[in-house]
Design a protein around this motif. Structure first.
Motif, PDB file in Angstrom:
ATOM      1  N   SER A  39      -2.956   2.204  -3.909  1.00 12.83           N
ATOM      2  CA  SER A  39      -2.147   1.025  -3.641  1.00 12.83           C
ATOM      3  C   SER A  39      -2.000   0.154  -4.872  1.00 12.83           C
ATOM      4  CB  SER A  39      -2.775   0.194  -2.514  1.00 12.83           C
ATOM      5  OG  SER A  39      -4.037  -0.320  -2.921  1.00 12.83           O
ATOM      6  N   ILE A  40      -0.874  -0.562  -4.925  1.00  8.06           N
ATOM      7  CA  ILE A  40      -0.682  -1.650  -5.871  1.00  8.06           C
ATOM      8  C   ILE A  40      -0.638  -2.931  -5.061  1.00  8.06           C
ATOM      9  CG2 ILE A  40       0.840  -2.748  -7.541  1.00  8.06           C
ATOM     10  CD1 ILE A  40       1.994  -0.074  -8.206  1.00  8.06           C
ATOM     11  N   MET A  41      -1.413  -3.910  -5.476  1.00 15.13           N
ATOM     12  CA  MET A  41      -1.398  -5.216  -4.826  1.00 15.13           C
ATOM     13  C   MET A  41      -1.064  -6.270  -5.856  1.00 15.13           C
ATOM     14  SD  MET A  41      -4.826  -4.462  -2.608  1.00 15.13           S
ATOM     15  CE  MET A  41      -5.388  -3.321  -3.878  1.00 15.13           C
ATOM     16  N   LEU A  42      -0.096  -7.131  -5.564  1.00 14.87           N
ATOM     17  CA  LEU A  42       0.291  -8.194  -6.470  1.00 14.87           C
ATOM     18  C   LEU A  42      -0.010  -9.534  -5.826  1.00 14.87           C
ATOM     19  CD1 LEU A  42       3.762  -6.984  -7.794  1.00 14.87           C
ATOM     20  CD2 LEU A  42       1.486  -6.521  -8.718  1.00 14.87           C
ATOM     21  N   ASP A  43      -0.675 -10.398  -6.576  1.00 13.40           N
ATOM     22  CA  ASP A  43      -1.015 -11.728  -6.103  1.00 13.40           C
ATOM     23  C   ASP A  43      -0.373 -12.727  -7.052  1.00 13.40           C
ATOM     24  OD1 ASP A  43      -2.170 -13.642  -4.560  1.00 13.40           O
ATOM     25  OD2 ASP A  43      -4.217 -12.894  -4.762  1.00 13.40           O
ATOM     26  N   PHE A  44       0.498 -13.599  -6.526  1.00 12.36           N
ATOM     27  CA  PHE A  44       1.247 -14.534  -7.354  1.00 12.36           C
ATOM     28  C   PHE A  44       0.573 -15.906  -7.375  1.00 12.36           C
ATOM     29  CE2 PHE A  44       5.314 -12.326  -8.128  1.00 12.36           C
ATOM     30  CZ  PHE A  44       5.126 -11.211  -7.334  1.00 12.36           C
ATOM     31  N   PHE A  45       0.444 -16.485  -8.586  1.00 19.05           N
ATOM     32  CA  PHE A  45      -0.158 -17.798  -8.774  1.00 19.05           C
ATOM     33  C   PHE A  45       0.735 -18.642  -9.680  1.00 19.05           C
ATOM     34  CE2 PHE A  45      -3.550 -14.756  -8.117  1.00 19.05           C
ATOM     35  CZ  PHE A  45      -4.458 -15.401  -7.279  1.00 19.05           C
ATOM     36  N   SER A  46       0.504 -19.934  -9.688  1.00 18.62           N
ATOM     37  CA  SER A  46       1.109 -20.797 -10.692  1.00 18.62           C
ATOM     38  C   SER A  46       0.170 -20.860 -11.891  1.00 18.62           C
ATOM     39  CB  SER A  46       1.340 -22.202 -10.130  1.00 18.62           C
ATOM     40  OG  SER A  46       0.100 -22.845  -9.891  1.00 18.62           O
ATOM     41  N   SER A  47       0.659 -21.364 -13.010  1.00 24.65           N
ATOM     42  CA  SER A  47      -0.178 -21.447 -14.206  1.00 24.65           C
ATOM     43  C   SER A  47      -1.376 -22.368 -13.992  1.00 24.65           C
ATOM     44  CB  SER A  47       0.647 -21.944 -15.395  1.00 24.65           C
ATOM     45  OG  SER A  47       1.242 -23.199 -15.103  1.00 24.65           O
ATOM     46  N   SER A  48      -1.255 -23.335 -13.097  1.00 25.85           N
ATOM     47  CA  SER A  48      -2.361 -24.254 -12.830  1.00 25.85           C
ATOM     48  C   SER A  48      -3.451 -23.631 -11.964  1.00 25.85           C
ATOM     49  CB  SER A  48      -1.840 -25.528 -12.149  1.00 25.85           C
ATOM     50  OG  SER A  48      -1.295 -25.223 -10.872  1.00 25.85           O
ATOM     51  N   GLN A  49      -3.191 -22.423 -11.461  1.00 22.49           N
ATOM     52  CA  GLN A  49      -4.148 -21.747 -10.587  1.00 22.49           C
ATOM     53  C   GLN A  49      -4.909 -20.638 -11.299  1.00 22.49           C
ATOM     54  OE1 GLN A  49      -1.115 -20.744  -7.563  1.00 22.49           O
ATOM     55  NE2 GLN A  49      -2.315 -21.944  -6.102  1.00 22.49           N
ATOM     56  N   LEU A  50      -5.019 -20.725 -12.624  1.00 27.66           N
ATOM     57  CA  LEU A  50      -5.677 -19.666 -13.385  1.00 27.66           C
ATOM     58  C   LEU A  50      -7.115 -19.458 -12.938  1.00 27.66           C
ATOM     59  CD1 LEU A  50      -5.802 -17.579 -15.626  1.00 27.66           C
ATOM     60  CD2 LEU A  50      -6.153 -19.431 -17.282  1.00 27.66           C
ATOM     61  N   SER A  51      -7.857 -20.531 -12.675  1.00 29.56           N
ATOM     62  CA  SER A  51      -9.245 -20.392 -12.240  1.00 29.56           C
ATOM     63  C   SER A  51      -9.322 -19.641 -10.909  1.00 29.56           C
ATOM     64  CB  SER A  51      -9.890 -21.771 -12.098  1.00 29.56           C
ATOM     65  OG  SER A  51     -11.227 -21.657 -11.655  1.00 29.56           O
ATOM     66  N   GLU A  52      -8.436 -19.977  -9.996  1.00 30.49           N
ATOM     67  CA  GLU A  52      -8.393 -19.279  -8.708  1.00 30.49           C
ATOM     68  C   GLU A  52      -8.021 -17.811  -8.901  1.00 30.49           C
ATOM     69  OE1 GLU A  52      -5.942 -19.479  -4.447  1.00 30.49           O
ATOM     70  OE2 GLU A  52      -5.747 -21.106  -5.921  1.00 30.49           O
ATOM     71  N   PHE A  73      -7.131   3.061  -6.607  1.00 30.76           N
ATOM     72  CA  PHE A  73      -6.780   4.474  -6.616  1.00 30.76           C
ATOM     73  C   PHE A  73      -7.405   5.254  -5.473  1.00 30.76           C
ATOM     74  CE2 PHE A  73      -6.367   2.867 -10.913  1.00 30.76           C
ATOM     75  CZ  PHE A  73      -5.083   3.281 -11.235  1.00 30.76           C
ATOM     76  N   GLY A  74      -8.390   4.670  -4.778  1.00 30.03           N
ATOM     77  CA  GLY A  74      -8.991   5.333  -3.635  1.00 30.03           C
ATOM     78  C   GLY A  74      -9.978   6.426  -3.993  1.00 30.03           C
ATOM     79  N   ALA A  75     -10.017   6.800  -5.259  1.00 25.71           N
ATOM     80  CA  ALA A  75     -10.942   7.829  -5.751  1.00 25.71           C
ATOM     81  C   ALA A  75     -11.010   7.657  -7.263  1.00 25.71           C
ATOM     82  CB  ALA A  75     -10.460   9.229  -5.380  1.00 25.71           C
ATOM     83  N   SER A  76     -11.888   8.377  -7.925  1.00 26.42           N
ATOM     84  CA  SER A  76     -12.019   8.232  -9.369  1.00 26.42           C
ATOM     85  C   SER A  76     -10.693   8.496 -10.062  1.00 26.42           C
ATOM     86  CB  SER A  76     -13.085   9.201  -9.894  1.00 26.42           C
ATOM     87  OG  SER A  76     -14.354   8.849  -9.399  1.00 26.42           O
ATOM     88  N   LEU A  77     -10.374   7.640 -11.009  1.00 26.37           N
ATOM     89  CA  LEU A  77      -9.118   7.721 -11.733  1.00 26.37           C
ATOM     90  C   LEU A  77      -9.093   8.949 -12.631  1.00 26.37           C
ATOM     91  CD1 LEU A  77      -6.473   6.302 -12.548  1.00 26.37           C
ATOM     92  CD2 LEU A  77      -7.802   4.994 -14.212  1.00 26.37           C
ATOM     93  N   VAL A 136       0.852  -1.183   0.000  1.00 25.41           N
ATOM     94  CA  VAL A 136       0.000   0.000   0.000  1.00 25.41           C
ATOM     95  C   VAL A 136       0.885   1.230   0.000  1.00 25.41           C
ATOM     96  CG1 VAL A 136      -1.842   1.220   1.179  1.00 25.41           C
ATOM     97  CG2 VAL A 136      -1.741  -1.272   1.302  1.00 25.41           C
ATOM     98  N   ALA A 137       0.755   2.036  -1.057  1.00 21.52           N
ATOM     99  CA  ALA A 137       1.600   3.212  -1.199  1.00 21.52           C
ATOM    100  C   ALA A 137       1.096   4.356  -0.329  1.00 21.52           C
ATOM    101  CB  ALA A 137       1.639   3.645  -2.663  1.00 21.52           C
ATOM    102  N   ALA A 138       1.912   5.396  -0.234  1.00 17.53           N
ATOM    103  CA  ALA A 138       1.536   6.569   0.537  1.00 17.53           C
ATOM    104  C   ALA A 138       0.365   7.292  -0.107  1.00 17.53           C
ATOM    105  CB  ALA A 138       2.738   7.510   0.641  1.00 17.53           C
ATOM    106  N   ALA A 139      -0.349   8.090   0.693  1.00 12.18           N
ATOM    107  CA  ALA A 139      -1.510   8.833   0.190  1.00 12.18           C
ATOM    108  C   ALA A 139      -1.093   9.817  -0.889  1.00 12.18           C
ATOM    109  CB  ALA A 139      -2.154   9.595   1.342  1.00 12.18           C
ATOM    110  N   LEU A 167     -10.679   7.867   4.603  1.00 13.57           N
ATOM    111  CA  LEU A 167      -9.897   8.033   5.821  1.00 13.57           C
ATOM    112  C   LEU A 167      -9.255   6.724   6.222  1.00 13.57           C
ATOM    113  CD1 LEU A 167     -12.262  10.323   7.952  1.00 13.57           C
ATOM    114  CD2 LEU A 167     -10.197  10.982   6.696  1.00 13.57           C
ATOM    115  N   LEU A 168      -9.991   5.612   6.059  1.00 20.76           N
ATOM    116  CA  LEU A 168      -9.440   4.315   6.412  1.00 20.76           C
ATOM    117  C   LEU A 168      -8.270   3.959   5.504  1.00 20.76           C
ATOM    118  CD1 LEU A 168      -9.475   1.619   7.887  1.00 20.76           C
ATOM    119  CD2 LEU A 168     -11.195   0.813   6.263  1.00 20.76           C
ATOM    120  N   LEU A 169      -8.426   4.206   4.188  1.00 16.64           N
ATOM    121  CA  LEU A 169      -7.343   3.907   3.270  1.00 16.64           C
ATOM    122  C   LEU A 169      -6.101   4.715   3.595  1.00 16.64           C
ATOM    123  CD1 LEU A 169      -9.198   3.655  -0.152  1.00 16.64           C
ATOM    124  CD2 LEU A 169      -7.966   1.827   1.009  1.00 16.64           C
ATOM    125  N   THR A 170      -6.295   5.986   3.910  1.00 12.18           N
ATOM    126  CA  THR A 170      -5.164   6.832   4.253  1.00 12.18           C
ATOM    127  C   THR A 170      -4.486   6.336   5.519  1.00 12.18           C
ATOM    128  OG1 THR A 170      -6.255   8.727   3.236  1.00 12.18           O
ATOM    129  CG2 THR A 170      -4.438   9.205   4.744  1.00 12.18           C
TER     130      THR A 170
END
Length: 237
Positions: free
Chosen positions: A24-37, A183-187, A9-12, A221-224
């Motif tokens: 924020s940028i969030m990265l979720d790592f999977f294997s190729s067999s986990q495409l459905s997940e 983005f926490g607000a409209s892009l 989670v990046a700074a405000a 406020l919570l995101l910040t």
């Protein structure tokens, strides 16, 4: 094989003229067999119907980013790499649309075939166009750093949401990353995301979606308040 789920989670930052919010940028790592997940995780993050999207199914195979590729999510351009690998095809200085698995990169769209290949170039740049009131964006990235010791970066306008992956050991061939931008607000109507790699190695891009997720009262406020938080969890294939 275990895959590390990393949420950063990046700074405000200010994304609208009259308000400041956390992004924020969030990265979720999977294997190729986990495409459905991975698709389920993406749907949960997107939360609602897309205001803009691109799955590359409407492009002819071999279409490149030469002169800019106008897509449903914005214009995509490419910065050529200095050392194209053996997987580069066609106009090797440009990203290119493919329709079959290539060197661990592949389509992620359900019942789809096509995806965008970086073609072993240095940067793939997405200039986001009109996304309505979207406040989230997500995309799949396939086969990052399966050769080892690669620096892979996700860079954004003004450096407000940057992520750097400096691989000390290679990831599995065909690994799958779900990249989620909140983005926490409209892009803003003009926003740039760059996927950058420092060696002659390639990656695939698919299923780019911009969505509007209602933010409850007090949500900004919570995101910040949680700006700078990092959460680590593990997935097992």
């Amino acid at each position: 094989m275990k895959f590390l789920k990393t949420t950063l989670v990046a700074a405000a930052i200010a994304v609208a003229p009259t308000a400041a919010s956390a992004a924020s940028i969030m990265l979720d790592f999977f294997s190729s067999s986990q495409l459905s997940e991975a698709r389920d995780a993406k749907s949960a993050f997107d939360h609602s119907v897309s205001t803009a999207s691109e799955d590359f199914e409407g492009f002819a195979v071999g279409t490149s980013t030469l002169n800019g590729l106008d897509t449903g999510i914005g214009t995509i351009t490419t910065v050529a790499g200095n050392n194209p690998g053996a997987s580069a095809i066609g106009i090797t200085s440009e990203s290119i649309v493919r329709d079959s698995t290539a060197f661990g990169r592949y389509n992620t769209t359900f019942s789809g075939e096509k995806w965008l290949d970086s073609n072993d170039n240095a940067d793939v740049i997405l200039d986001i166009g009109d996304t309505g009131d979207a406040n989230r964006l997500s995309l799949f990235i396939t086969d990052v750093d399966d050769v080892g010791a690669i620096a892979f970066e996700i860079l954004s306008t003004n450096g407000v949401m940057d992520f750097v992956f400096n691989g000390t050991q290679k990831l599995a061939n065909g690994n799958l990353i779900l990249a989620m931008f909140d983005f926490g607000a409209s892009l803003a109507s003009e926003y740039t995301i760059t996927l950058s790699i420092d060696a002659g190695d390639g990656f695939g891009i698919d299923d780019v979606n911009a969505t509007v997720v209602p933010l409850p009262a007090g949500g900004l406020l919570l995101l910040t308040a949680i700006g700078g938080l990092a959460v680590f969890r593990r997935r097992k294939a």
